[in-house]
Each structure stands twice: as structure tokens, then as C-alpha cells.
Design a protein around this motif. Structure first.
Motif, PDB file in Angstrom:
ATOM      1  N   GLN A   1      55.123  17.585  74.318  1.00 45.79           N
ATOM      2  CA  GLN A   1      56.168  18.544  73.991  1.00 45.79           C
ATOM      3  C   GLN A   1      55.848  19.322  72.724  1.00 45.79           C
TER       4      GLN A   1
ATOM      5  N   LEU B   1      64.290  32.708  72.517  1.00 46.69           N
ATOM      6  CA  LEU B   1      64.612  31.827  73.633  1.00 46.69           C
ATOM      7  C   LEU B   1      63.527  30.771  73.841  1.00 46.69           C
ATOM      8  N   HIS B   2      62.281  31.137  73.560  1.00 46.04           N
ATOM      9  CA  HIS B   2      61.190  30.149  73.620  1.00 46.04           C
ATOM     10  C   HIS B   2      61.440  29.037  72.604  1.00 46.04           C
TER      11      HIS B   2
ATOM     12  N   ILE C   1      74.187  29.935  76.404  1.00 49.90           N
ATOM     13  CA  ILE C   1      73.942  29.278  75.120  1.00 49.90           C
ATOM     14  C   ILE C   1      75.017  29.598  74.090  1.00 49.90           C
TER      15      ILE C   1
ATOM     16  N   TYR D   1      68.202  30.601  66.396  1.00 58.91           N
ATOM     17  CA  TYR D   1      66.794  30.680  66.789  1.00 58.91           C
ATOM     18  C   TYR D   1      66.226  32.082  66.579  1.00 58.91           C
TER      19      TYR D   1
ATOM     20  N   ALA E   1      71.482  34.492  78.995  1.00 62.41           N
ATOM     21  CA  ALA E   1      71.235  33.521  77.928  1.00 62.41           C
ATOM     22  C   ALA E   1      72.435  33.410  76.992  1.00 62.41           C
TER      23      ALA E   1
ATOM     24  N   TYR F   1      64.330  28.162  71.404  1.00 63.59           N
ATOM     25  CA  TYR F   1      65.502  27.403  71.864  1.00 63.59           C
ATOM     26  C   TYR F   1      65.093  26.359  72.902  1.00 63.59           C
ATOM     27  N   GLU F   2      64.323  26.768  73.891  1.00 58.32           N
ATOM     28  CA  GLU F   2      63.909  25.837  74.943  1.00 58.32           C
ATOM     29  C   GLU F   2      62.991  24.753  74.386  1.00 58.32           C
TER      30      GLU F   2
ATOM     31  N   ARG G   1      65.273  22.343  72.525  1.00 59.53           N
ATOM     32  CA  ARG G   1      66.108  21.578  73.460  1.00 59.53           C
ATOM     33  C   ARG G   1      65.316  20.420  74.066  1.00 59.53           C
ATOM     34  N   LYS G   2      64.093  20.702  74.485  1.00 63.74           N
ATOM     35  CA  LYS G   2      63.272  19.652  75.100  1.00 63.74           C
ATOM     36  C   LYS G   2      62.750  18.671  74.050  1.00 63.74           C
TER      37      LYS G   2
END
Length: 324
Positions: free
Chosen positions: A294, A75-76, A34, A42, A30, A78-79, A82-83
Motif C-alpha cells: 500500500q 482524489l489519488h 466524500i 487532500y 466525488a 484520498y484513496e 483511505r486504503k
């Protein structure tokens, strides 16, 4: 200048402050994908409240993390972010194209070069002088000419250079204007034309001024999305003011009920996007499908939810704005 840190040392720095990770190889991957500082944004919400020393050093959070905080949770986020950016940008791009089309059509009815001639615009707005001694319209034209030069290799620009001596009508020129340029041109248009466009976006009365403030804030959001900047918990720097209820449709009235804290969060801008994007494309499913799908993926991460971090009101999905 700070020293360069290898990826192993970057992870060790995070873990040494109390962050946990159950997947060391995944954590290193990661960081490689990233980057330390982008990912750090994050992890920030998981830090301890500031101590007196932190406050004295003008830090809003401590250097250490709350017990139980994990890199996987960061990381959750971040994702999710991002979406979310991709979903929001999709709607803002459709809004931008629709707005450009309305400007090109409305101003084009006056004259093909209506964007360049003061007699087709609001002369009082165009002649306001800025701190550099340049009029508002002259400053806009300078930006317009820069964008036109940047687009010189576009086929439609070359066509007008070849066949029309470089005269590019407004309904063509909007193709190379960016969102900020379009919004600024809108503010310089004749009041009747601005009102007409605002009406097409479902706004009444002094809706032109309201639309301008909305679009100005949404342009900042659009740029953050386009440049992969964090948006999910970013404070809005140009918060649109409350509007008169007779100006906006009823499904937006709940926005006036948001307290000052929630008004600075992203829900307000997402809601405005939903309304304006649907005005451009009435058959759009964005407001009742793409965005809610989302948004719900945030869930509850370390006590952070849509409601307490992003300004979403309780029961938001039952509001008329988010239904078919």
C-alpha cells in the motif's frame, strides 16, 4: 453560519481558486461521496505558500492552488489514505487483541479481580490524585464500569451475571475494554507484570515505560483510523521519545536516527506497529507485504513522496524491519 452550497457551487469554488479537473461529472460524484471539507483536506497540500496577508491572518497556506494542481491528484491522495488507514487499522486491531490477552493472562495469574484490587497492582501509581481529586485507579474504574455497562448485552457478560453474580474476571473483562482503557490499566499494573509484558513484546531493561509511550501514541493513530480521519501526512501529537538501544531490538534502532521533523510523521508509528504486531503474531506478513504494497501506491504526487511527506527513510524497504 456559512451558507449551504450546492455541489456545482462547491466545485466552482475549488476551480475558481486554480484547481483543475478533467472530469467534471467525476468531480461532482466525488463531492457527493466524500464531502467538500473532507476532500478539501487532500487539496490543501497543493496550495500556494502563504503570502504576508495569509500569515497575518494566521493561515499556513494561501487560498489559491499551485499551477498544474488537479482535483484528480487530490482524489489519488484520498484513496491512498483511505486504503492506508484500512491496512494500518488491521495491524493495530491485531495488536490490541494481543495486548488485551497478555494483560488478562498476566494479571489473571494474580487474581481474577486483580484489576479492581490495589494489592495486585502498583499502589503508588494507583493512588496518584488527579486535578479533580480522584485517584488514578478510581478514575480508571469509573471508565471500566462505563464500558462494562455498555457491554451488558454481550453474551459473555450476561453469562457471568447469570452464573457468577456479575463477577467478571480480568481475562474476560479485557473483551469489553477499549485500547485506551487497556493501556491505562497497563500503567497501573505491578512493575514486574509490566516488565513481563514488555519482554513479550521484545523490549528489555526499562522497556515497560517505552512500551507504554508507544502504545499511547498508537492509540491516537488507531482512533484516527477507526474514525476515517486523515493519517498519511498528519503530524503526531504524542511523539514517543527516543529509546536506549539496549531496550529495543536492533531492527528498530534506525528510528533513533530520524530527525525531529521525521519523528513527527507517520513512519515512526507505522514502524512501531510493524514490530509490535509481529511480536503478537510472528507469522504475520503485514510488515513485508501488506504495508509496503500500500505504501508504494503513493508514488510521486505533485512532488510529494513517502520520504518527504510521511517520514519514510531513504531505502526503507531494505531495512531488516521490512524484510521476511
Amino acid at each position: 453560519m456559512k451558507e449551504h452550497l450546492p455541489y456545482d457551487d462547491q466545485l466552482a469554488k475549488m476551480l475558481g481558486r486554480g484547481l483543475t479537473s478533467a472530469d467534471r461529472p467525476g468531480a461532482i460524484a466525488a463531492l457527493k461521496r466524500i464531502g467538500y471539507y473532507r476532500l478539501s483536506a487532500y487539496t490543501y497540500p497543493f496550495r500556494e505558500p502563504p503570502s504576508e496577508a495569509d500569515i497575518a491572518a494566521k493561515r499556513t497556506r494561501a487560498e489559491t492552488f499551485r499551477p498544474g494542481s488537479s482535483l484528480e491528484d487530490a482524489l489519488h491522495l484520498y484513496e491512498f489514505d483511505r486504503k492506508l488507514r484500512a491496512v494500518v487499522l488491521q495491524a493495530l486491531q491485531e495488536l490490541e487483541v494481543g495486548f488485551a490477552t497478555k494483560i488478562g493472562y498476566t494479571l489473571g495469574k494474580r487474581a481474577g479481580d486483580g484489576h479492581l484490587k490495589l494489592q495486585h497492582l502498583d499502589a503508588s501509581a494507583c493512588t496518584v490524585v488527579n486535578r479533580d481529586g480522584v485517584t488514578a485507579h478510581a478514575a480508571w474504574v469509573a471508565r471500566y464500569e462505563k464500558l462494562r455497562s455498555d457491554a451488558k448485552d454481550e453474551e459473555y457478560v450476561k453469562h457471568h451475571v447469570l452464573h457468577y453474580g456479575g463477577e467478571i474476571p480480568i481475562w474476560v473483562a479485557t473483551g469489553f475494554m477499549d485500547f485506551g482503557c487497556l493501556i491505562r490499566l497497563y500503567s497501573l499494573m505491578d512493575a514486574r507484570d509490566r516488565k513481563k509484558i514488555a519482554y513479550e513484546f521484545g523490549l528489555r531493561g526499562n522497556g515497560a515505560d517505552t512500551l507504554y509511550r508507544w502504545l499511547r501514541a498508537l492509540n491516537i493513530l488507531r482512533n484516527n483510523c477507526a474514525h476515517s480521519n486523515r493519517i498519511w501526512n498528519r503530524a503526531t501529537v504524542d511523539v514517543p521519545p527516543k529509546f536506549a538501544t539496549q531496550v529495543a531490538p536492533e531492527h528498530l534502532h534506525h528510528l533513533n536516527d530520524l530527525d525531529n521533523d521525521r519523528r513527527q510523521k507517520i513512519y515512526l508509528l507505522i514502524a512501531l506497529t510493524a514490530h509490535l504486531e509481529r511480536a503478537v503474531n510472528p507469522s504475520s506478513t503485514w510488515a513485508w507485504s501488506a504495508l509496503p504494497t500500500q505504501a508504494k501506491k503513493l508514488g510521486n504526487v505533485g512532488g510529494m513522496t513517502l520520504e518527504n511527506t510521511m517520514g519514510f527513510p531513504d531505502g526503507w524497504q531494505e531495512l531488516a524491519l521490512w524484510r521476511k
